[in-house]
Scaffold this active site. Structure first.
Site, short mmCIF file in Angstrom:
data_model
loop_
_atom_site.label_atom_id
_atom_site.label_comp_id
_atom_site.label_asym_id
_atom_site.label_seq_id
_atom_site.Cartn_x
_atom_site.Cartn_y
_atom_site.Cartn_z
N GLY A 39 0.78 -1.24 0.00
CA GLY A 39 0.00 0.00 0.00
C GLY A 39 0.81 1.27 0.00
O GLY A 39 0.27 2.36 -0.22
N LYS A 51 -6.92 10.64 6.80
CA LYS A 51 -8.37 10.82 6.67
C LYS A 51 -9.11 10.22 7.85
O LYS A 51 -10.15 10.72 8.28
CB LYS A 51 -8.90 10.20 5.37
CG LYS A 51 -8.32 10.76 4.08
CD LYS A 51 -8.16 12.28 4.10
CE LYS A 51 -7.08 12.73 3.13
NZ LYS A 51 -5.73 12.73 3.66
N THR A 143 8.47 3.61 -6.76
CA THR A 143 9.05 3.65 -5.41
C THR A 143 8.61 4.86 -4.58
O THR A 143 8.98 4.98 -3.42
CB THR A 143 10.58 3.60 -5.49
OG1 THR A 143 11.03 4.54 -6.48
CG2 THR A 143 11.06 2.22 -5.89
N SER A 145 7.77 8.44 -2.73
CA SER A 145 8.48 9.60 -2.18
C SER A 145 8.59 9.50 -0.67
O SER A 145 7.91 8.69 -0.03
CB SER A 145 7.74 10.89 -2.56
OG SER A 145 6.43 10.89 -2.02
N ILE A 184 -0.54 18.70 3.48
CA ILE A 184 -0.29 17.79 4.60
C ILE A 184 -0.27 18.54 5.93
O ILE A 184 -0.90 18.13 6.91
CB ILE A 184 1.03 17.01 4.39
CG1 ILE A 184 0.93 16.15 3.12
CG2 ILE A 184 1.36 16.14 5.59
CD1 ILE A 184 2.26 15.60 2.62
N ALA A 320 -1.80 10.28 -5.22
CA ALA A 320 -2.06 8.84 -5.37
C ALA A 320 -2.84 8.55 -6.64
O ALA A 320 -2.55 7.59 -7.36
CB ALA A 320 -2.82 8.33 -4.14
N HIS A 321 -3.85 9.38 -6.93
CA HIS A 321 -4.70 9.09 -8.10
C HIS A 321 -3.98 9.37 -9.41
O HIS A 321 -4.28 8.75 -10.43
CB HIS A 321 -6.04 9.83 -8.02
CG HIS A 321 -5.96 11.27 -7.64
ND1 HIS A 321 -5.73 11.68 -6.36
CD2 HIS A 321 -6.10 12.40 -8.37
CE1 HIS A 321 -5.73 13.00 -6.31
NE2 HIS A 321 -5.94 13.46 -7.53
N HIS A 444 -32.27 18.27 -5.92
CA HIS A 444 -32.48 19.27 -4.87
C HIS A 444 -33.06 18.59 -3.65
O HIS A 444 -33.97 17.78 -3.77
CB HIS A 444 -33.46 20.34 -5.37
CG HIS A 444 -33.85 21.32 -4.30
ND1 HIS A 444 -33.03 22.36 -3.91
CD2 HIS A 444 -34.97 21.40 -3.52
CE1 HIS A 444 -33.64 23.04 -2.95
NE2 HIS A 444 -34.81 22.48 -2.70
#
Length: 466
Positions: A39, A51, A143, A145, A184, A320-321, A444
């Site tokens: 991960g 999160k 790899t 960061s 961050i 990430a995305h 709505h």
């Protein structure tokens, strides 16, 4: 020696998604991860745990400050159990990383735990409990960061910390000094401010979240000031010293005057650097530039034609995305397909509350490019749904081409903007005009109505509810 069609070094969102897509396309696939869990930064010490803490601290703030407005009265003191909160965060991480293990098994991907380094362009040495070697026709470097620091700062990881340590503190800081007003730092600053810490932000640039649209910086700055955070922009940090349990930060303000800030913890949040330590890239003929990034062409190929690189380790936003999109892109390119990525349409999100999200060009960029544009903006406080939930801060802003009405950028700050931005990405992917969005029915009452109203405002200034 085991032989593979493709090996992926690194199991973060870019790496594991690339592995899955390669396996789906019929390639015999291996993934190499130096840590014991899959991960990468995102799932273990980044996106997911932060999160979880943002969510827990938000619940606490709601209970202590807003429940009474809703007629919910809780007798006695409401207390924070930080150990339990951190424990819940870890449980979320464990469940999520365990999910990646399942996905690897499901897709018949071989997982190797250990440090992967190139012996040559087609052989990788993996140093784990034992040292083994595998052969791979093609390799994807993913790899990631690591947190950056400043040359004169000594990170002791006890009082002078990075985001990794901030996610597992044993106590709530009395005064948390944050160096860096980016994503961050602000997210973790909000977590600890909600839990009772005094928070001081020190930012070198003249505004927080400096890469985003200026209007978002201004609005988020108001939110932090309202929460009684001290925001010091245009401050150049020159020293960080730990004395016992105190950290002393010295900085020069924009007038050149020295400012001294004392706290019990200092979070250094000045960005991240590409991580290629131990990769032995040169043995494979892979070039690394002066910024530490692996050089790639438009197909994300490195200087070694059978080796590709994706994510934080190459140029572009460290998201990430973005890495996931690149992982799929490389897998499909290797399979002979013709995928595409529009880097202008990779959204950026800050998961504070209110959330901040954006895609496309900022006003500053459009002005620098001499592009004529029009602006449509709509405040969340004008929405019935926002008033019903009490989340009235913020706005949606749409920037559209003055002549063609094509949407060039969408910038928003408010409740659930992290989710709302996807509508803007879809619209821009199909080159929608502001009027196109304004003529689509939005349920709505919803927060999404702010997007429609901003589009109406950009279309001949005809928003309906303001």
């Amino acid at each position: 020696m085991n032989s593979y069609d493709v090996a992926i070094i690194g199991s973060g969102p870019g790496g594991y998604v690339a592995a899955i897509r390669c396996a789906q396309l019929g390639m015999k696939t291996a993934i190499i991860e130096k840590y014991s869990t899959l991960g990468g930064t995102c799932l273990n010490v980044g996106c997911i745990p932060s999160k979880a803490l943002l969510s827990s601290s938000h619940h606490y703030e709601e209970a202590t400050k807003h429940f009474e407005d809703h007629g919910i009265e809780i007798p006695g003191d409401i207390k924070v159990n930080l150990e339990k909160m951190i424990g819940r965060k870890q449980a979320v991480v464990d469940q999520t990383t365990g999910g990646i293990d399942f996905l690897m098994k499901k897709n018949n991907i071989d997982v190797y735990n250990g440090m992967g380094s190139f012996k040559d362009a087609t052989h990788i040495t993996i140093k784990g409990e034992e040292t083994i070697e595998i052969e791979a026709k093609k390799t994807i470097i993913a790899t990631g960061s690591k947190p950056s620091t400043l040359p004169f700062i000594k990170l002791d990881k006890e009082r002078v910390i990075t985001s990794t340590e901030a996610l597992k503190l044993k106590e709530i800081p009395k005064h948390l000094v944050i160096i860096g007003g980016g994503v961050i730092g602000l997210e973790l600053g909000q977590v600890y401010r909600r839990l009772g810490s005094e928070v001081t932000v020190v930012e070198y640039m003249d505004r927080i979240i400096p890469t985003m649209d200026g209007s978002l910086s201004k609005e988020l700055n108001k939110v932090f000031k309202k929460a009684k955070c001290k925001m010091n922009v245009s401050h150049k940090v020159k020293s960080v010293e730990r004395v016992g349990d105190e950290v002393i930060v010295k900085a020069d303000n924009k007038k050149g005057e020295e400012v001294i800030i004392k706290g019990d913890y200092c979070l250094v949040s000045v960005g991240r650097r590409p991580y290629t330590d131990g990769l032995n890239a040169e043995a494979a003929g892979v070039k690394i530039n002066e910024r530490g990034q692996i050089e790639v062409n438009d197909h994300l190929q490195t200087s070694a034609s059978n080796i590709y690189a994706i994510g934080d380790v190459i140029k572009g936003a460290m998201l990430a995305h973005k890495a996931e999109e690149e992982g799929v892109f490389v897998a499909e390119t290797m399979a002979g397909q013709k995928p595409h990525i529009d880097y202008n349409l990779i959204p950026g999100v800050v998961y504070t509350w209110p959330e901040v999200a954006a895609v496309g060009k900022t006003e500053e960029e459009l002005k620098a490019d001499n592009t004529e544009y029009k602006v449509g903006q709509f405040p969340f406080r004008a929405l019935g749904r926002a008033r019903a939930s009490g989340d009235i801060d913020g706005f949606v802003k749409i920037l559209a081409d003055k002549t063609t009405d094509e949407v060039l950028g969408v910038h928003m700050i408010g409740a659930r903007c992290a989710d709302l931005i996807a509508e803007a990405v879809v619209a821009m992917e199909y080159k929608a005009s502001a009027e196109d969005i304004s003529r689509m029915s939005h349920a709505h009452p919803t927060f999404a109505e702010a997007v429609k109203e901003a589009a109406l405002a950009a279309t001949e200034d005809r928003a309906l509810h303001v």
